[in-house]
Every structure is written in structure tokens, then in C-alpha cells.
Design an enzyme around this catalytic site. Structure first.
Site, short mmCIF file in Angstrom:
data_model
loop_
_atom_site.label_atom_id
_atom_site.label_comp_id
_atom_site.label_asym_id
_atom_site.label_seq_id
_atom_site.Cartn_x
_atom_site.Cartn_y
_atom_site.Cartn_z
N ASP A 39 -51.11 19.57 35.38
CA ASP A 39 -51.03 17.40 34.79
C ASP A 39 -50.32 17.10 35.90
OD1 ASP A 39 -52.70 17.56 32.70
OD2 ASP A 39 -50.79 16.80 31.19
N GLU A 41 -49.32 18.13 39.21
CA GLU A 41 -49.75 18.08 40.13
C GLU A 41 -50.46 16.39 40.30
OE1 GLU A 41 -52.29 21.19 42.91
OE2 GLU A 41 -51.32 21.25 41.14
N ASP A 43 -50.11 13.64 38.50
CA ASP A 43 -49.33 12.92 38.39
C ASP A 43 -49.14 12.28 39.29
OD1 ASP A 43 -49.81 12.51 36.07
OD2 ASP A 43 -48.09 13.94 34.93
N SER A 88 -81.24 0.13 16.88
CA SER A 88 -80.89 0.80 16.20
C SER A 88 -81.72 2.39 16.12
CB SER A 88 -80.55 0.08 15.12
OG SER A 88 -80.96 -1.01 14.43
N LEU A 89 -81.65 2.62 15.10
CA LEU A 89 -82.84 4.19 14.98
C LEU A 89 -82.92 4.66 13.49
CD1 LEU A 89 -80.55 6.59 16.62
CD2 LEU A 89 -82.75 5.68 17.18
N GLU A 119 -79.95 15.59 20.54
CA GLU A 119 -78.58 14.98 20.82
C GLU A 119 -78.04 14.89 19.87
OE1 GLU A 119 -78.82 11.59 23.02
OE2 GLU A 119 -80.39 12.19 24.71
N LYS A 121 -75.32 13.05 16.96
CA LYS A 121 -75.30 11.51 17.33
C LYS A 121 -73.75 11.44 16.46
CE LYS A 121 -77.92 7.98 14.33
NZ LYS A 121 -75.99 7.25 14.18
N ASP A 123 -70.25 9.62 15.93
CA ASP A 123 -70.30 8.64 14.61
C ASP A 123 -69.01 7.57 15.86
OD1 ASP A 123 -70.36 6.40 12.41
OD2 ASP A 123 -69.16 8.29 11.70
N GLU A 179 -72.16 6.09 23.48
CA GLU A 179 -71.04 6.04 22.37
C GLU A 179 -69.66 6.56 23.04
OE1 GLU A 179 -73.16 5.52 19.36
OE2 GLU A 179 -72.08 5.71 18.24
N TYR A 231 -75.77 8.37 26.44
CA TYR A 231 -77.00 8.93 26.10
C TYR A 231 -78.45 8.57 26.70
CZ TYR A 231 -75.84 6.05 22.09
OH TYR A 231 -75.34 4.59 21.94
N LYS A 296 -85.54 12.62 20.02
CA LYS A 296 -85.99 11.01 21.21
C LYS A 296 -87.19 12.17 21.72
CE LYS A 296 -82.05 9.32 22.07
NZ LYS A 296 -80.87 8.83 23.13
N LYS A 320 -80.13 12.67 9.99
CA LYS A 320 -78.56 12.19 9.26
C LYS A 320 -78.25 13.06 7.76
CE LYS A 320 -77.23 8.23 9.54
NZ LYS A 320 -76.99 7.34 9.21
N CYS A 417 -40.42 27.07 -6.10
CA CYS A 417 -42.29 27.87 -6.06
C CYS A 417 -42.82 27.68 -7.53
CB CYS A 417 -42.06 28.97 -5.02
SG CYS A 417 -43.45 29.74 -5.24
N CYS A 420 -43.27 31.58 -8.12
CA CYS A 420 -42.09 32.34 -8.36
C CYS A 420 -40.80 32.32 -8.32
CB CYS A 420 -41.98 33.61 -6.89
SG CYS A 420 -41.76 33.23 -5.88
N CYS A 435 -43.00 28.57 -0.01
CA CYS A 435 -42.18 29.45 -0.19
C CYS A 435 -41.69 30.83 0.24
CB CYS A 435 -43.38 30.57 -1.30
SG CYS A 435 -42.59 31.08 -2.50
N CYS A 440 -44.06 36.76 -2.61
CA CYS A 440 -45.07 36.02 -3.94
C CYS A 440 -46.12 36.40 -4.72
CB CYS A 440 -44.83 34.18 -3.09
SG CYS A 440 -45.27 33.22 -4.55
S1 IVH Z 1 -80.51 6.05 20.98
C1 IVH Z 1 -83.06 3.77 20.87
N1 IVH Z 1 -78.32 8.59 21.11
O1 IVH Z 1 -76.44 5.82 16.53
C2 IVH Z 1 -82.19 3.18 21.61
N2 IVH Z 1 -78.01 6.50 19.55
O2 IVH Z 1 -77.82 4.24 15.00
C3 IVH Z 1 -80.93 4.09 20.43
N3 IVH Z 1 -75.73 6.92 18.57
O3 IVH Z 1 -76.29 2.79 17.67
C4 IVH Z 1 -79.43 4.31 20.57
N4 IVH Z 1 -75.35 8.86 19.71
O4 IVH Z 1 -74.81 3.45 18.31
C5 IVH Z 1 -78.36 7.13 20.63
N5 IVH Z 1 -77.57 10.00 21.12
C6 IVH Z 1 -77.37 9.36 21.15
C7 IVH Z 1 -76.13 8.17 19.70
C8 IVH Z 1 -76.57 7.27 19.56
C9 IVH Z 1 -75.24 8.27 18.36
C10 IVH Z 1 -75.33 5.81 18.05
C11 IVH Z 1 -75.82 4.66 17.85
C12 IVH Z 1 -76.52 3.49 17.58
C13 IVH Z 1 -76.64 4.04 16.95
C14 IVH Z 1 -78.15 3.86 15.97
#
Ligand code: IVH
Length: 683
Positions: A39, A41, A43, A88-89, A119, A121, A123, A179, A231, A296, A320, A417, A420, A435, A440
Site C-alpha cells: 500500500d 509503495e 500511495d 431481468s431473469l 455464474e 448470482k 446480490d 453487478e 457479466y 445462460k 435461486k 459466568c 462456573c 469466562c 469451565c
Molecule cells: S444477466 C439476461 N448475470 O440478477 C440479462 N444478472 O434477476 C439479465 N445478476 O438484474 C442479467 N448476477 O442485477 C446476470 N451473472 C449475472 C448476474 C445477474 C447478478 C442480477 C442482475 C439482474 C438480476 C436479474
């Protein structure tokens, strides 16, 4: 005049050099997690750059690494229209549903089999990054998928995001997606800071990451150490998009973007199911929260053919993980004494099912946490279960307090405690209460129980109850006393419920446990931070307890996968006289003190091998077993220690990593040839 111009030119050259150095080291640190310099170096380089830029403000460019936190405080965010919608998925919740998804795709596209990319996922929050002429131009939230918010100034503060990419190699304009998340440790750091300042605690890392990204003042975002993984490629101008998801990930990684090291490609849906199911159990290994696995279709042509329904692509789905929170009534808060003497307040709950398991007890960590979360006895509370760990109380449901306030009671830590009665100590003013009495009974019982447990010395029939009973009665005061039990047969037979048969079985088990390898003994001793994997690495490396005891801190730290904290914990343990004595007693009873070191002198002796891609001759398990049998070691990721990468077909990210750091890559045939050269004559 002339000298001024020459000075400026010299400064410009220096600035360029420093920028490329700073960028290089930021990439190593924040993207590859493999820093090359310390770090201080770093900095120093950074400060030098800042100094010159201050003297020559005309040299400052927006993509300089010093310009991450530059934006003024905003009043609101602009709206960004996504050129391609951010989708979304759909979800599946188990292996059968994932197979059903695969079959739907097969039917819809009329294809036989196709490869998928899996991949983890994360959060967090989906974001989009647009680069023009190699420079980050717009960073945006997903918003409703069609329009998001322009949070460029905030995203620029995340060091894993390159402000510039190699303009010659990259298309003139492109968009990547990923993400943003807050690592668990950062979330905890932030909350600890807030607890100290008397501020309300944040509920979870995801919401905190979201809040941090939507700060109007970018310096606040900068103070939260957010991270990200990319991703997806959104679009590319004047260039052909990579033809598969795995190639897209490879392209992003090569361009300097952070991608997940845990991505795998499978030709077979059953393997993908196994991958998803394995991550349900492995999710806690990661330093950030994942809530599933995204699966995917790899081939982009097939993706196009499949298309979109509503906002969800047919070509991807999210596997999920089971829900892990539930609400229930807190009946009482009690205190338990752990193996190390730590007093832990725990919640006695109205039983409730969380993530598939019935929960009636949950930890509250320590007294500070109880106070910070403001949990009171008789509250309705949120209970959370993260994988295999003990469930925890997240916090009270405040809205359910109305009309019941008189019932609620605050909790206080006892000053003696509860078992004991030794006065409780608070070490270094930290949050934990101890304790201090090493004798104990629950402390001893817990270490003995741990010693005998599965993965440790594996003494069947020596569970929680037996451990508690024998320590309470004074038969066992330390783990080595277990091995003296056979000499006390007559006394033990006097105890209720213990007959000849029970004892015969128990003695047999105790005898068998003497032969467990060092890796299990190291787990059994309950050394801080030393779990199964660490113990195995240490045992395989040193081969014997004696060699380990003679090892210096540096030697221990030098083992691949062992960090300074773990090394220090091992050293501390082995430097403690009481521990040395106990180990001596164990050895005296004939407990084994060494491990099978991999076949010394085998054809792959000393080689550290990473395996990736699809292999024709063997299954993944078979090839790993073979390598071990021949004296080699298999590790999960390519590093400088790796001897070579054995790559079947595919194997995108590991191959890219190997090429990047110059690790040799052997094809399956080359690997077999290598084995034969070294005298292997197997099939
Ligand atoms: S693909 C097909 N890949 O999950 C396009 N999403 O439920 C959709 N997420 O909005 C996104 N990891 O926020 C994809 N490896 C990943 C992901 C990912 C997390 C989240 C992302 C998306 C949500 C969909």
C-alpha cells in the site's frame, strides 16, 4: 519560455508513466486481487502523480486515476435511456426445474444439446458502463430496465472500474454490464463505525450498496468500498460481439474488467445442476452475498434465436437458493459459553422453518449487537440462516411492537459466568465477554465434543451429550483424557445408561481415531481459523507435527492459500506450553502425528496443476485423483505458483488468466505425453 515548454513536456511524460503505473497496480489490486506492491509503495506513486498534476493543472485529464472522486454534489440524477433494455431473469428453484428450463429451450430452438455458462448470482445492483474512445463516459443504474439514473460520478469512485481501457484494442464505443455490491466485511466495518457513532445500523449489504450508489455526494460513495463484477456485453459499435457468453467474459477480462473467477461452462445440464447445488452449500465461502446461480445459453446465435418474453430472456434463468429469513417470537435471551470461553447471547425462539430447517435457537453474537439491533425479549424478530452456519437474529420487527410494549424486556450481559460463576472479563474493551476459567465445564465439553466430531477425530458415539456428561463428571478435563477412558472401564460402568456394549463400541472408535491423519488432528485441536482446508494444506506441506512445530511463521505463511492471520494463529497455538503439553500427551497415547504426504517421487512430484475445460479421457474427479496419486497437487485457480494449466476444450477464464500471467497451458494430449515422458504407463 523554451525551458518552460521543456519542463511541461517532461512533466507530461512523467504523468503518463505514473498514470499507467497507477492503473496497472489498481488493476492488480482491485480486479485481479493479486497486488504486486504494498500500500505505501502504491500511495507514493499516487502522491507523486497528484503532486505533478497540482503543479501542472493543464495536464489533468478526466481519465487520470486521481480523478475518481471529482464530481460536485448533485441535486438529482439525470435519466439515461438504455440503448438495449436491461432485462431481468426468470427463476427456477431446484434441479428439476432447471432441467425443465433446458428442455424448453431444446424444444423451442429445436436443438439437441447446447452448452450453458453458470455464474454465481451476486446480490447487488445491476449497472451499465458505456465507454467511448476508450474512456468511461456514462455509468447508470438499471432503473426500470429501459431508463436508469446517471450515476457516473459515483461509479468512477469504484476502483475496480477502469476509467480508461486500451483504446486501440477496444471498439470505438461499447457497453458492459454487471453487478455492484458491498463485500460483507465492508458492510460490517461500516456498521461497526455506525454503532460507535451511535447511528442506526444498516439492515443488509445489498440495500447499503444501493444507498451508497445513489449518494448525491460522490465522496460518500468513495468512502464505501464498493466492488463489482461484470457479466455481460450490452452492445458494441463497429465490432462483432463475441460469439458466446464465455468469449464475452474472456474479452471483458482481457480488457481489464473484473469478472467472476467462479464462472464455469458446461456441455451437460446435469453438470450445471450439480454446480448450482454445490453453490447452495458453498455460498458462505464468498466474501459477498450470492442468492443463486445465473444459467445462460453460451452461444449468442442461439440466444438471438431464443429471444425474449416480456422482460425475461428465454436464454437465461436464475437458479435461486432457498429463502433464508423468517419472522418469529423471541421467547428469551440466554448466554452460552463457547470453546474459547466467549460468552454468546443466544435467542430462544418460537420454532420456525427457515431455509428448509426448523430453528428454535439463534445467535445474537454479543451484547453490543443485541443493543445495536435493539432486540428485546418478547419481540417479533427476523431470523436468518446462511447456509450451514448457526442461524442469527437480524433484528426486531418494530411495527409489531404496537400494543405490546409492556411485555418487552431489555437484555443485560451477566457479570459472572452463568456456569462456573467466575467474574466475566471483557478483553481489550472489545465487544466480547469471556469466562476466563479454562476449566469451565462447557468450555472443556465443547473442545472435547469438537475434538471427537466428524471431520476432526471422528469418534462415533462421542457426541454433545457424552462430551458434556464426561466432562461434568470429571472424567475428561482435556482432549487427551479421551484416550485414558479405556483404563477406567469399571468406573464408567457404574454410570446410568452406560453398559458393556456401549463401552466396547466407544473404545473401538477411540482406538480407531488414533490413526487419523494430521490434517484431522489439526482440525480437532480447534486452532483458531484452522478449518478442514487449511489443515489439509498445512498437513500436506509439513507432513508431520514435528515439522510443523519447527516451522517459522514465514514458512507457514508461504503455503499457498494461507494468509498471515491464519499463520499467526497456528504459530500462537504451537507456542503455547499448555498446548504443547496436550499434544505430547496425545502422542504418548499413540495418536498419529503425521499425514500421507503425496507420493514422493511420483511422476508429478511437486507439480501444482489447475484443471479446466472439458476432458475426454477422464471425469474431473478421476483426473484430480490421478494427479494426486502421481504426487501432484490440484488447485482451483491459476496463480504464479501454478506449474501449468491442463486445459480441455473450453475453460475460458482460467485459460485467459494463465495466458495473462504467462503460465504454461497443456492440452489433454500434451498432458498425457508429459505423464508418459515421466514414466507413467496407465490408461
Ligand atoms: S444477466 C439476461 N448475470 O440478477 C440479462 N444478472 O434477476 C439479465 N445478476 O438484474 C442479467 N448476477 O442485477 C446476470 N451473472 C449475472 C448476474 C445477474 C447478478 C442480477 C442482475 C439482474 C438480476 C436479474
Amino acid at each position: 519560455m523554451a525551458t518552460d515548454a521543456a519542463d511541461l513536456e517532461a512533466a507530461r511524460l512523467k504523468v503518463e508513466e505514473l498514470r499507467s503505473l497507477v492503473r496497472y497496480h489498481e488493476h492488480r489490486y482491485h480486479v485481479l486481487n493479486d497486488p504486486e506492491i504494498g500500500d505505501s509503495e502504491f500511495d507514493a506513486l499516487y502522491r507523486e502523480l497528484v503532486d505533478i498534476e497540482e503543479r501542472y493543472p493543464e495536464l489533468v485529464t478526466p481519465d487520470s486515476p486521481t480523478q475518481r472522486v471529482g464530481g460536485a454534489v448533485a441535486e438529482a440524477f439525470d435519466v439515461v435511456e438504455h440503448r438495449e433494455p436491461m432485462l431481468s431473469l426468470g427463476n427456477v428453484f431446484d434441479g428439476d426445474e432447471l432441467r425443465a428450463w433446458y428442455e424448453r429451450v431444446q424444444r423451442f430452438a429445436e436443438v439437441e444439446a447446447f452448452a450453458v455458462v453458470c455464474e454465481p448470482k451476486i446480490d447487488g445492483l445491476a449497472i451499465s458502463l458505456v465507454y467511448e474512445q476508450g474512456r468511461l463516459s456514462v455509468g447508470a443504474t438499471r432503473g426500470d430496465g429501459l431508463r436508469g439514473e446517471d450515476i457516473t460520478t459515483n461509479l468512477r469512485t469504484i476502483r475496480a472500474i477502469p476509467l480508461a481501457v486500451d483504446g486501440d484494442a477496444a471498439p470505438p464505443a461499447f457497453e458492459v454490464r454487471g453487478e455492484v455490491f458491498m463485500p460483507q466485511a465492508e458492510f460490517e466495518r461500516l456498521n461497526a463505525e455506525r454503532a460507535e457513532a451511535g447511528e442506526a445500523l444498516y439492515m443488509n449489504a445489498r440495500n447499503t450498496a444501493a444507498g451508497s450508489l445513489r449518494q448525491l455526494d460522490p465522496s460518500v460513495t468513495a468512502s464505501r468500498r464498493l466492488d463489482l463484477v461484470l457479466y455481460q456485453i450490452g452492445w458494441m459499435e463497429q465490432a462483432d460481439r463475441p460469439a458466446s457468453q464465455s468469449a464475452a467474459l474472456e474479452w471483458m477480462r482481457a480488457a481489464g474488467f473484473p469478472t467472476s473467477p467462479y464462472v464455469e461452462r458446461f456441455e451437460d445440464i446435469d453438470e450445471a445442476v450439480a454446480f448450482c447445488e454445490a453453490w447452495v452449500r458453498r455460498r458462505d465461502e464468498l466474501p459477498y452475498a450470492i442468492d443463486g446461480v445465473v444459467v445462460k445459453v453460451d452461444d449468442v446465435g442461439l440466444q438471438r434465436q431464443l429471444g425474449i418474453v416480456g422482460r425475461e430472456p428465454r436464454w437465461a434463468t436464475a437458479f435461486k437458493f432457498p429463502a433464508e429469513q423468517a419472522v418469529t417470537r423471541l421467547r428469551d435471551i440466554q448466554v452460552s459459553v463457547g470453546r474459547t470461553g466467549v460468552l454468546t447471547p443466544f435467542a430462544v425462539l418460537e420454532p420456525v422453518v427457515v431455509g428448509g430447517a426448523r430453528v428454535s435457537i439463534a445467535t445474537l453474537h454479543n451484547a453490543d449487537q443485541v443493543a445495536a439491533k435493539d432486540v428485546r425479549i418478547a419481540d417479533d424478530v427476523i431470523v436468518q440462516r446462511a447456509g450451514e452456519v448457526i442461524p442469527e437474529v437480524v433484528g426486531p420487527v418494530r411495527s409489531r411492537r404496537e400494543g405490546r410494549r409492556a411485555e418487552l424486556r431489555k437484555f443485560e450481559m451477566p457479570d459472572h459466568c452463568p456456569v462456573c460463576a467466575t467474574p466475566v472479563v471483557q478483553e481489550g474493551g472489545g465487544p466480547a465477554h469471556y469466562c476466563p476459567n479454562p476449566r469451565c465445564p462447557p468450555r472443556v465439553a465443547r473442545s472435547v465434543e469438537h475434538f471427537a466430531s466428524r471431520g476432526a477425530m471422528d469418534i462415533e458415539g462421542f457426541g454433545e451429550q457424552m462430551a458434556a456428561r464426561l466432562t461434568e463428571l470429571g472424567f475428561v478435563e482435556g482432549v487427551a483424557d479421551i484416550y485414558a477412558l479405556p483404563e477406567r472401564r469399571e468406573e464408567l460402568l457404574e454410570l446410568d445408561g452406560i453398559g458393556d456394549k456401549t463401552l466396547d463400541r466407544l473404545y473401538e472408535q477411540i482406538e480407531a481415531s488414533k490413526g487419523r491423519p494430521l490434517r484431522q488432528l489439526l482440525v480437532a485441536l480447534g486452532i483458531r481459523h484452522v478449518g478442514g482446508e487449511t489443515a489439509r494444506d498445512v498437513a500436506v506441506h509439513f507432513g508431520s507435527m514435528d515439522a510443523l512445530r519447527d516451522a517459522s511463521l514465514q514458512e507457514i505463511e508461504g503455503i499457498d492459500g494461507i494468509g498471515p492471520v491464519v499463520a499467526q494463529a497456528l504459530r500462537d497455538y504451537l507456542d503455547d506450553n499448555e498446548n504443547v503439553e496436550e499434544i505430547g500427551r496425545l502422542a504418548g497415547y499413540g495418536v498419529r502425528m503425521d499425514d500421507e504426504v503425496t507420493a514422493r517421487g511420483g511422476p508429478l512430484d511437486g507439480e501444482i496443476i489447475v484443471v479446466t475445460g472439458r476432458i475426454e479421457r477422464w471425469s474431473r474427479n478421476e483426473v484430480e485423483r490421478l494427479i494426486k496419486e502421481l504426487g501432484g497437487r490440484v488447485t482451483g485457480s491459476v496463480s504464479k505458483q501454478t506449474s501449468y494449466l491442463m486445459a480441455g476444450e473450453g475453460g475460458g477464464s482460467k485459460r485467459a488468466r494463465a495466458e495473462e500471467i504467462g503460465t504454461e497451458v497443456l492440452s489433454e494430449d500434451e498432458f498425457v505425453a508429459h505423464l508418459r515422458e515421466r514414466g507413467w504407463d496407465g490408461e
